[in-house]
Design a protein around this motif. Structure first.
Motif, PDB file in Angstrom:
ATOM      1  N   UNK A  40     -11.435  -8.803   0.313  1.00  0.00           N
ATOM      2  CA  UNK A  40     -12.081  -7.584  -0.173  1.00  0.00           C
ATOM      3  C   UNK A  40     -11.833  -6.418   0.758  1.00  0.00           C
ATOM      4  N   UNK A  41     -11.935  -6.656   2.069  1.00  0.00           N
ATOM      5  CA  UNK A  41     -11.645  -5.604   3.039  1.00  0.00           C
ATOM      6  C   UNK A  41     -10.198  -5.143   2.928  1.00  0.00           C
ATOM      7  N   UNK A  42      -9.289  -6.091   2.773  1.00  0.00           N
ATOM      8  CA  UNK A  42      -7.871  -5.751   2.703  1.00  0.00           C
ATOM      9  C   UNK A  42      -7.561  -4.806   1.545  1.00  0.00           C
ATOM     10  N   UNK A  43      -8.228  -5.010   0.421  1.00  0.00           N
ATOM     11  CA  UNK A  43      -7.996  -4.174  -0.756  1.00  0.00           C
ATOM     12  C   UNK A  43      -8.797  -2.871  -0.722  1.00  0.00           C
ATOM     13  N   UNK A 309      -0.723  12.964  -8.400  1.00  0.00           N
ATOM     14  CA  UNK A 309      -0.134  12.327  -9.586  1.00  0.00           C
ATOM     15  C   UNK A 309      -1.020  11.216 -10.126  1.00  0.00           C
ATOM     16  N   UNK A 310      -0.814  10.883 -11.390  1.00  0.00           N
ATOM     17  CA  UNK A 310      -1.583   9.821 -12.024  1.00  0.00           C
ATOM     18  C   UNK A 310      -1.318   8.505 -11.302  1.00  0.00           C
ATOM     19  N   UNK A 311      -2.380   7.751 -11.040  1.00  0.00           N
ATOM     20  CA  UNK A 311      -2.255   6.482 -10.299  1.00  0.00           C
ATOM     21  C   UNK A 311      -2.434   5.293 -11.233  1.00  0.00           C
ATOM     22  N   UNK A 312      -1.657   4.272 -10.984  1.00  0.00           N
ATOM     23  CA  UNK A 312      -1.792   3.015 -11.708  1.00  0.00           C
ATOM     24  C   UNK A 312      -3.003   2.263 -11.145  1.00  0.00           C
ATOM     25  N   UNK A 313      -3.872   1.702 -11.984  1.00  0.00           N
ATOM     26  CA  UNK A 313      -5.003   0.941 -11.457  1.00  0.00           C
ATOM     27  C   UNK A 313      -4.549  -0.146 -10.484  1.00  0.00           C
ATOM     28  N   UNK A 314      -5.107  -0.102  -9.297  1.00  0.00           N
ATOM     29  CA  UNK A 314      -4.779  -1.089  -8.272  1.00  0.00           C
ATOM     30  C   UNK A 314      -3.726  -0.637  -7.288  1.00  0.00           C
ATOM     31  N   UNK A 315      -2.998   0.442  -7.591  1.00  0.00           N
ATOM     32  CA  UNK A 315      -1.931   0.880  -6.696  1.00  0.00           C
ATOM     33  C   UNK A 315      -2.471   1.250  -5.315  1.00  0.00           C
ATOM     34  N   UNK A 316      -3.585   1.958  -5.289  1.00  0.00           N
ATOM     35  CA  UNK A 316      -4.178   2.331  -4.012  1.00  0.00           C
ATOM     36  C   UNK A 316      -4.657   1.120  -3.222  1.00  0.00           C
ATOM     37  N   UNK A 317      -5.282   0.175  -3.919  1.00  0.00           N
ATOM     38  CA  UNK A 317      -5.787  -1.033  -3.250  1.00  0.00           C
ATOM     39  C   UNK A 317      -4.645  -1.858  -2.668  1.00  0.00           C
ATOM     40  N   UNK A 318      -3.558  -2.002  -3.417  1.00  0.00           N
ATOM     41  CA  UNK A 318      -2.429  -2.786  -2.933  1.00  0.00           C
ATOM     42  C   UNK A 318      -1.745  -2.101  -1.750  1.00  0.00           C
ATOM     43  N   UNK A 319      -1.667  -0.769  -1.777  1.00  0.00           N
ATOM     44  CA  UNK A 319      -1.103  -0.026  -0.650  1.00  0.00           C
ATOM     45  C   UNK A 319      -1.986  -0.179   0.589  1.00  0.00           C
ATOM     46  N   UNK A 320      -3.304  -0.152   0.380  1.00  0.00           N
ATOM     47  CA  UNK A 320      -4.241  -0.348   1.496  1.00  0.00           C
ATOM     48  C   UNK A 320      -4.059  -1.726   2.106  1.00  0.00           C
ATOM     49  N   UNK A 323      -0.839  -1.906   4.246  1.00  0.00           N
ATOM     50  CA  UNK A 323      -1.025  -1.227   5.530  1.00  0.00           C
ATOM     51  C   UNK A 323      -1.843  -2.067   6.498  1.00  0.00           C
ATOM     52  N   UNK A 324      -2.911  -2.671   5.998  1.00  0.00           N
ATOM     53  CA  UNK A 324      -3.795  -3.416   6.893  1.00  0.00           C
ATOM     54  C   UNK A 324      -3.198  -4.759   7.315  1.00  0.00           C
ATOM     55  N   UNK A 329      -6.839  -5.104  10.036  1.00  0.00           N
ATOM     56  CA  UNK A 329      -7.917  -4.756   9.118  1.00  0.00           C
ATOM     57  C   UNK A 329      -8.813  -3.731   9.800  1.00  0.00           C
ATOM     58  N   UNK A 330      -9.153  -2.677   9.080  1.00  0.00           N
ATOM     59  CA  UNK A 330      -9.897  -1.560   9.651  1.00  0.00           C
ATOM     60  C   UNK A 330     -11.396  -1.718   9.404  1.00  0.00           C
TER      61      UNK A 330
END
Length: 357
Positions: A40-43, A309-320, A323-324, A329-330
């Motif tokens: 959960x933290x990773x996403x 720009x329009x984001x695909x659902x989950x794109x931000x979580x997967x990028x996070x 990175x972590x 993990x932050x």
């Protein structure tokens, strides 16, 4: 202490697992709980990650969460089963339910499992890729029979739980991953805003007087405010319909509603999940091609603001997560204080920041 700590995924998972074992969880249960909290933290689902470790440790210590065992299959047919988890952690039981649904989908084209009385499921998003990695579509809903904190549209008293809803689908690249609450916000986010002494970004609460509010302090007042259904003051009737849908598919199908919930159930959840094998309907790879075309259309839509720009659902979580995984993990200072409490409670020192190197 710095404002943020970064530690490796393995170090935090191993530490959390040791803490959970010290409160009685069997090794397999502790490892599953730790793995899915860190996931959960990773996403980026911070309110459903190790911030909830304290709750889980206390629930194990008090007996509210069962430390080991297996869910009981109460009813079954070829492609659907009803389980009773008997207060085992959802972090342990739900991955097993997803695996069973995948087995049924391979045989029947689809598989559904309804699990009742499973403690603390956390973020539904962490279970989606288990099915997606197998080439399956998955949808999930969750409710809490003993909890009423979400008001239906037009009311100032609650009759629903926050009821998260999630879907996962494979594409030719990154999967589509959606995890959202059917209330205007999750209770955990309200508590986080309260702890950080800030207002909510929108009026997600309804006070006893019937006013919509951004003030998280009203949520812990006496009497407290309640969460508004998704859609809020103007469109909350849509969220009310979705909440009712969720509870019919969870509480209704499990035959374990609010009138059945026991005091000992506390925050125990009911989870409905369904997996679909797209190769039951089309050649292998066809669904992924269609899904990728839909994603491309979404990404190519002309944005209102070119900087967003329009984001695909989950794109931000997967990028996070990417990175972590690479950099550690932050954990914010507020979350770190909670983890220090857990470390002292279990006499299990936290890993050092150097572990992230």
């Amino acid at each position: 202490m710095s404002e943020e700590k970064k530690l490796s995924v393995q170090a935090m998972t191993d530490w959390a697992s040791r803490c959970l074992e010290k409160q009685g969880a069997t090794q397999d249960v502790a490892q599953a709980m730790a793995k899915h909290l860190v996931a959960g933290d990773l996403l980026g689902f911070r309110t459903h990650g190790l911030l909830r470790l304290r709750y889980n440790l206390q629930a194990l210590q008090s007996g509210q969460t069962k430390p080991g065992g297996h869910a009981e299959v109460l009813q079954q047919r070829a492609a659907i089963e009803l389980w009773d988890a008997d207060l085992l952690s959802g972090l342990y039981v739900v991955p097993q339910a997803v695996a069973r649904a995948i087995e049924m989908a391979r045989e029947c084209g689809t598989g559904t499992v309804v699990v009742r009385r499973t403690q603390h499921v956390a973020a539904l998003a962490v279970y989606l890729e288990q099915a997606v990695a197998a080439g399956m579509l998955i949808q999930m809903m969750c409710s809490t029979p003993a909890q009423e904190v979400v008001a239906p549209y037009g009311a100032k008293s609650a009759c629903f739980s926050p009821n998260p809803f999630a879907i996962g689908a494979p594409t030719q690249t990154d999967p589509i991953v959606l995890d959202m609450s059917l209330s205007m916000t999750a209770a955990g986010k309200v508590r986080t805003a309260l702890a950080e002494q800030r207002q909510l970004p929108y009026a997600a609460l309804i006070t006893p007087a019937g006013d919509y509010s951004c003030d998280p302090a009203t949520f812990v007042a006496d009497p407290p405010s309640v969460l508004a259904s998704l859609g809020g003051k103007e469109l909350g009737y849509k969220g009310t319909g979705l909440n009712l849908f969720s509870e019919l598919w969870t509480l209704g199908l499990s035959d374990y509603g609010r009138q059945d919930a026991l005091e000992a159930d506390a925050d125990a959840n009911t989870v409905w999940l369904q997996v679909v094998d797209p190769t039951a309907l089309a050649p292998a790879g066809a669904f992924e091609q269609q899904a990728s075309a839909l994603v491309a259309a979404l990404q190519n839509a002309d944005p209102i603001d070119p900087q967003h720009p329009v984001r695909v659902p989950g794109a931000g979580a997967l990028a996070t997560r990417r990175r972590q995984v690479e950099h550690g993990v932050e954990y914010s200072a507020a979350t770190w204080r909670q983890l220090q409490w857990c470390a002292e409670f279990c006499d299990e020192p936290l890993p050092t920041v150097a572990t992230a190197q």
